[in-house]
Design a protein around this motif. Sequence first.
Motif, PDB file in Angstrom:
ATOM      1  N   MET A   3       0.840  -1.203   0.000  1.00  0.00           N
ATOM      2  CA  MET A   3       0.000   0.000   0.000  1.00  0.00           C
ATOM      3  C   MET A   3       0.871   1.247   0.000  1.00  0.00           C
ATOM      4  O   MET A   3       1.977   1.259   0.535  1.00  0.00           O
ATOM      5  N   LEU A   4       0.353   2.290  -0.597  1.00  0.00           N
ATOM      6  CA  LEU A   4       1.132   3.515  -0.763  1.00  0.00           C
ATOM      7  C   LEU A   4       1.204   4.339   0.513  1.00  0.00           C
ATOM      8  O   LEU A   4       0.225   4.442   1.256  1.00  0.00           O
ATOM      9  N   ARG A   5       2.353   4.942   0.702  1.00  0.00           N
ATOM     10  CA  ARG A   5       2.516   5.992   1.712  1.00  0.00           C
ATOM     11  C   ARG A   5       2.765   7.284   0.938  1.00  0.00           C
ATOM     12  O   ARG A   5       3.729   7.380   0.173  1.00  0.00           O
ATOM     13  N   ALA A   6       1.873   8.258   1.122  1.00  0.00           N
ATOM     14  CA  ALA A   6       1.881   9.449   0.271  1.00  0.00           C
ATOM     15  C   ALA A   6       2.166  10.710   1.071  1.00  0.00           C
ATOM     16  O   ALA A   6       1.842  10.803   2.260  1.00  0.00           O
ATOM     17  N   LEU A   7       2.742  11.678   0.376  1.00  0.00           N
ATOM     18  CA  LEU A   7       2.928  13.023   0.913  1.00  0.00           C
ATOM     19  C   LEU A   7       2.289  13.991  -0.075  1.00  0.00           C
ATOM     20  O   LEU A   7       2.595  13.952  -1.274  1.00  0.00           O
ATOM     21  N   ALA A   8       1.378  14.834   0.398  1.00  0.00           N
ATOM     22  CA  ALA A   8       0.744  15.853  -0.435  1.00  0.00           C
ATOM     23  C   ALA A   8       1.314  17.214  -0.071  1.00  0.00           C
ATOM     24  O   ALA A   8       1.442  17.543   1.114  1.00  0.00           O
ATOM     25  N   VAL A   9       1.646  18.006  -1.095  1.00  0.00           N
ATOM     26  CA  VAL A   9       2.287  19.304  -0.872  1.00  0.00           C
ATOM     27  C   VAL A   9       1.485  20.386  -1.595  1.00  0.00           C
ATOM     28  O   VAL A   9       1.365  20.364  -2.825  1.00  0.00           O
ATOM     29  N   ASP A  10       0.946  21.330  -0.832  1.00  0.00           N
ATOM     30  CA  ASP A  10       0.188  22.451  -1.404  1.00  0.00           C
ATOM     31  C   ASP A  10       0.178  23.564  -0.367  1.00  0.00           C
ATOM     32  O   ASP A  10      -0.049  23.309   0.827  1.00  0.00           O
ATOM     33  N   ASP A  11       0.415  24.811  -0.807  1.00  0.00           N
ATOM     34  CA  ASP A  11       0.463  25.915   0.150  1.00  0.00           C
ATOM     35  C   ASP A  11      -0.914  26.545   0.394  1.00  0.00           C
ATOM     36  O   ASP A  11      -1.009  27.521   1.142  1.00  0.00           O
ATOM     37  N   GLU A  12      -1.958  26.012  -0.219  1.00  0.00           N
ATOM     38  CA  GLU A  12      -3.325  26.469   0.056  1.00  0.00           C
ATOM     39  C   GLU A  12      -4.010  25.424   0.933  1.00  0.00           C
ATOM     40  O   GLU A  12      -4.305  24.314   0.480  1.00  0.00           O
ATOM     41  N   LYS A  13      -4.248  25.775   2.185  1.00  0.00           N
ATOM     42  CA  LYS A  13      -4.716  24.803   3.173  1.00  0.00           C
ATOM     43  C   LYS A  13      -5.995  24.091   2.771  1.00  0.00           C
ATOM     44  O   LYS A  13      -6.084  22.864   2.899  1.00  0.00           O
ATOM     45  N   PRO A  14      -7.045  24.779   2.280  1.00  0.00           N
ATOM     46  CA  PRO A  14      -8.265  24.058   1.906  1.00  0.00           C
ATOM     47  C   PRO A  14      -8.031  23.014   0.818  1.00  0.00           C
ATOM     48  O   PRO A  14      -8.595  21.921   0.865  1.00  0.00           O
ATOM     49  N   LEU A  15      -7.196  23.361  -0.166  1.00  0.00           N
ATOM     50  CA  LEU A  15      -6.917  22.426  -1.245  1.00  0.00           C
ATOM     51  C   LEU A  15      -6.086  21.249  -0.742  1.00  0.00           C
ATOM     52  O   LEU A  15      -6.288  20.098  -1.173  1.00  0.00           O
ATOM     53  N   LEU A  16      -5.163  21.523   0.168  1.00  0.00           N
ATOM     54  CA  LEU A  16      -4.359  20.448   0.749  1.00  0.00           C
ATOM     55  C   LEU A  16      -5.240  19.497   1.549  1.00  0.00           C
ATOM     56  O   LEU A  16      -5.108  18.268   1.442  1.00  0.00           O
ATOM     57  N   GLU A  17      -6.169  20.052   2.336  1.00  0.00           N
ATOM     58  CA  GLU A  17      -7.054  19.205   3.135  1.00  0.00           C
ATOM     59  C   GLU A  17      -7.953  18.351   2.255  1.00  0.00           C
ATOM     60  O   GLU A  17      -8.212  17.180   2.554  1.00  0.00           O
ATOM     61  N   GLU A  18      -8.429  18.931   1.155  1.00  0.00           N
ATOM     62  CA  GLU A  18      -9.280  18.156   0.247  1.00  0.00           C
ATOM     63  C   GLU A  18      -8.490  17.019  -0.401  1.00  0.00           C
ATOM     64  O   GLU A  18      -8.982  15.884  -0.509  1.00  0.00           O
ATOM     65  N   LEU A  19      -7.264  17.314  -0.820  1.00  0.00           N
ATOM     66  CA  LEU A  19      -6.430  16.286  -1.431  1.00  0.00           C
ATOM     67  C   LEU A  19      -6.131  15.167  -0.449  1.00  0.00           C
ATOM     68  O   LEU A  19      -6.200  13.976  -0.792  1.00  0.00           O
ATOM     69  N   LEU A  20      -5.825  15.528   0.793  1.00  0.00           N
ATOM     70  CA  LEU A  20      -5.548  14.517   1.811  1.00  0.00           C
ATOM     71  C   LEU A  20      -6.778  13.671   2.091  1.00  0.00           C
ATOM     72  O   LEU A  20      -6.689  12.444   2.283  1.00  0.00           O
ATOM     73  N   TYR A  21      -7.937  14.302   2.112  1.00  0.00           N
ATOM     74  CA  TYR A  21      -9.181  13.563   2.348  1.00  0.00           C
ATOM     75  C   TYR A  21      -9.398  12.519   1.255  1.00  0.00           C
ATOM     76  O   TYR A  21      -9.733  11.351   1.536  1.00  0.00           O
ATOM     77  N   LEU A  22      -9.190  12.914   0.006  1.00  0.00           N
ATOM     78  CA  LEU A  22      -9.382  11.985  -1.101  1.00  0.00           C
ATOM     79  C   LEU A  22      -8.358  10.851  -1.061  1.00  0.00           C
ATOM     80  O   LEU A  22      -8.697   9.684  -1.301  1.00  0.00           O
ATOM     81  N   LEU A  23      -7.124  11.177  -0.756  1.00  0.00           N
ATOM     82  CA  LEU A  23      -6.091  10.141  -0.687  1.00  0.00           C
ATOM     83  C   LEU A  23      -6.369   9.153   0.441  1.00  0.00           C
ATOM     84  O   LEU A  23      -6.235   7.937   0.270  1.00  0.00           O
ATOM     85  N   ARG A  24      -6.771   9.666   1.594  1.00  0.00           N
ATOM     86  CA  ARG A  24      -7.038   8.786   2.729  1.00  0.00           C
ATOM     87  C   ARG A  24      -8.284   7.938   2.536  1.00  0.00           C
ATOM     88  O   ARG A  24      -8.465   6.928   3.232  1.00  0.00           O
ATOM     89  N   SER A  25      -9.135   8.333   1.592  1.00  0.00           N
ATOM     90  CA  SER A  25     -10.338   7.551   1.291  1.00  0.00           C
ATOM     91  C   SER A  25     -10.046   6.393   0.345  1.00  0.00           C
ATOM     92  O   SER A  25     -10.909   5.540   0.138  1.00  0.00           O
ATOM     93  N   ASP A  26      -8.869   6.374  -0.234  1.00  0.00           N
ATOM     94  CA  ASP A  26      -8.508   5.329  -1.198  1.00  0.00           C
ATOM     95  C   ASP A  26      -7.907   4.138  -0.445  1.00  0.00           C
ATOM     96  O   ASP A  26      -6.921   4.296   0.288  1.00  0.00           O
ATOM     97  N   PRO A  27      -8.462   2.936  -0.608  1.00  0.00           N
ATOM     98  CA  PRO A  27      -7.955   1.776   0.137  1.00  0.00           C
ATOM     99  C   PRO A  27      -6.548   1.363  -0.253  1.00  0.00           C
ATOM    100  O   PRO A  27      -5.918   0.593   0.475  1.00  0.00           O
ATOM    101  N   ARG A  28      -6.050   1.871  -1.363  1.00  0.00           N
ATOM    102  CA  ARG A  28      -4.679   1.533  -1.770  1.00  0.00           C
ATOM    103  C   ARG A  28      -3.640   2.430  -1.100  1.00  0.00           C
ATOM    104  O   ARG A  28      -2.447   2.214  -1.264  1.00  0.00           O
ATOM    105  N   VAL A  29      -4.098   3.445  -0.371  1.00  0.00           N
ATOM    106  CA  VAL A  29      -3.197   4.385   0.297  1.00  0.00           C
ATOM    107  C   VAL A  29      -3.138   4.046   1.783  1.00  0.00           C
ATOM    108  O   VAL A  29      -4.138   4.147   2.493  1.00  0.00           O
ATOM    109  N   HIS A  30      -1.967   3.631   2.239  1.00  0.00           N
ATOM    110  CA  HIS A  30      -1.791   3.278   3.651  1.00  0.00           C
ATOM    111  C   HIS A  30      -1.824   4.515   4.532  1.00  0.00           C
ATOM    112  O   HIS A  30      -2.451   4.520   5.601  1.00  0.00           O
ATOM    113  N   SER A  31      -1.157   5.571   4.100  1.00  0.00           N
ATOM    114  CA  SER A  31      -1.138   6.812   4.868  1.00  0.00           C
ATOM    115  C   SER A  31      -0.898   7.977   3.928  1.00  0.00           C
ATOM    116  O   SER A  31      -0.262   7.824   2.880  1.00  0.00           O
TER     117      SER A  31
END
Length: 288
Positions: free
Chosen positions: A1-29
């Motif tokens: 399973m993937l361990r991911a790092l998301a990088v964005d300087d706009e907090k709302p967009l970063l939070e949305e991206l993290l939410y989508l990634l964490r919702s994917d069962p192939r993403v460990h963290s």
Amino acid sequence: MLRALAVDDEKPLLEELLYLLRSDPRVHSAEGASDATEALRRVTRALESGPDGPDRIDVVFLDIHMAGLTGLDIARLLAGFARPPLIVFVTAHEGFAVQAFDLKAVDYVLKPVRPERLAEAVRRACAQLGGPAGAQPAAASGPPVRSRAPAAAGARPAPQPPLPPHRPGPEVTVADRAADQIAVELGGVTRFVAIADIAYVEAQGDYARLHTDGGSHLVRIPLSTLEQRWAARGFVRIHRRHLVALGRIDELRLDAGTTSVRVGAAELQVSRRHARELRDLLMRHATG
């Protein structure tokens, strides 16, 4: 399973991206970083911990336009490491795709991010790492799966219903809905461009840029694929970088042993290997 790092300087967009990634069962963290300094610190720590360490990072989802170092700058720095993580660019700007794929990016996702588009980027990252890539964020509907518990000694296993036959087929895309159009994506919005409106196509890495009278559009389809698909529609290869609609050629120019064509306001070079075939095709087209 993937361990991911998301990088964005706009907090709302970063939070949305993290939410989508964490919702994917192939993403460990999935962890976030709001600037280049934090991102590089996390990646450095991950590399120091080793490929099986607790801080491992398999893939970095990078915005491009950020204060200080851009996402492209970060990708160039990461490329200098011995075992860099995979890179997926997530941006609102389509104009950096060529640079992104020159940096060996796995994918290039346009904002606003659609869940199914991000899921495809995750699939590509999994495939490149050699892990399972087929799972999707949403559970598929269907009958419940029966557990295969061990049968008691001497007992005959209950018969299992036969599996439906596997029917492999081509990947279905939005473009398949209309034979005379091609789907292009810009800022998360899918539009359809008539193939008849395309004058020529330019190769840009793993992408192709479609040139029309009204502008240009980037699609993630190799030029060789479009050459095969559109041969019957009068598109011809004139160079390793260009595919041209035969009926849109305004002039054929011969100058000091070099051949070029004018397509609207654009002048395109014709390679030697394609020059004779192109001249023959134009003659047949003119007399036919």
